[in-house]
Design a protein around this motif. Sequence first.
Motif, PDB file in Angstrom:
ATOM      1  N   GLU A  43      10.882  10.186  14.488  1.00 50.61           N
ATOM      2  CA  GLU A  43      10.966  11.641  14.548  1.00 50.61           C
ATOM      3  C   GLU A  43      12.333  12.104  15.031  1.00 50.61           C
ATOM      4  O   GLU A  43      12.863  13.113  14.546  1.00 50.61           O
ATOM      5  N   ARG A 251       9.270  22.302  16.264  1.00 49.57           N
ATOM      6  CA  ARG A 251       8.513  21.395  15.392  1.00 49.57           C
ATOM      7  C   ARG A 251       8.665  19.951  15.865  1.00 49.57           C
ATOM      8  O   ARG A 251       7.715  19.166  15.817  1.00 49.57           O
ATOM      9  N   SER A 255       5.592  17.614  17.113  1.00 50.88           N
ATOM     10  CA  SER A 255       5.336  16.292  16.525  1.00 50.88           C
ATOM     11  C   SER A 255       5.234  15.222  17.605  1.00 50.88           C
ATOM     12  O   SER A 255       4.359  14.348  17.551  1.00 50.88           O
TER      13      SER A 255
END
Length: 290
Positions: A43, A251, A255
């Motif tokens: 990520e 975001r 996540s």
Amino acid sequence: MPFDLRRFDIYRKVPKDLTQPTYTGAIISVCCCLFILFLFLSELTGFIATEIVNELYVDDPDKDSGGKIEVNLNISLPNLHCELVGLDIQDEMGRHEVGHIDNSMKIPLNNGDGCRFEGQFSINKVPGNFHVSTHSATAQPQNPDMTHIIHKLSFGDKLQVQNIHGAFNALEGADKISSNPLASHDYILKIVPTVYEDMNGKQRYSYQYTVANKEYVAYSHTGRIIPAIWFRYDLSPITVKYTERRQPLYRFITSICAIIGGTFTVAGILDSCIFTASEAWKKIQLGKMQ
């Protein structure tokens, strides 16, 4: 009774003397942490990297260009003298220019028997053509040889972006050396306006194009027509826009929270199932379960 803020604690703690460490739980915990670390790094890489999003719309993106498109042409004619080579430009706005010489250069090849033409010029944003020919020569040769190699044909600004693989120089390397020396060559171009917007909002304007070509020997009632290399173009109403974007911070945080929470939840369920099954198996072995 005094007010106790601890009543609102939804994360009640279990005393250490009421917990039982197991080898299975330790293995699952280590694997869980490694798995979370792997997903976190994935990520993070996606968050740091720049994403390029493309979209299509109908518009003229470069309205400040004055209705002009810059063209860069680099072509070699190994069997035609430089004094015979010229560039002609025509379009539907009535422009008809024979022997364009501004911002152009002719380089002799093969001891003067050939020529390399390099030029920068502008065309109007209307259908038209530009062609390399001998039309501007003082005396027309008897059999001009139009065999050629195209090194570059591009429109607008040059985009040096690794993640975009467009047709900005679709004719690069086009080799017609082995073609009929007396033939004309038609390249039919469909020019597509292209916009690239970086992270700072700065826009650069370029053009991609598709191409089809044909080779032919043309005749009229007076005989064979002087051959030329034609680039006939038309503009597409569709604009392609590439925009640099980066994943928003919220975001990325969402996540990461989902990864940590989901991994620990699944790992807890798995550990609980294994522990319950192992306890049941021990009871069976001791004869306490029928």
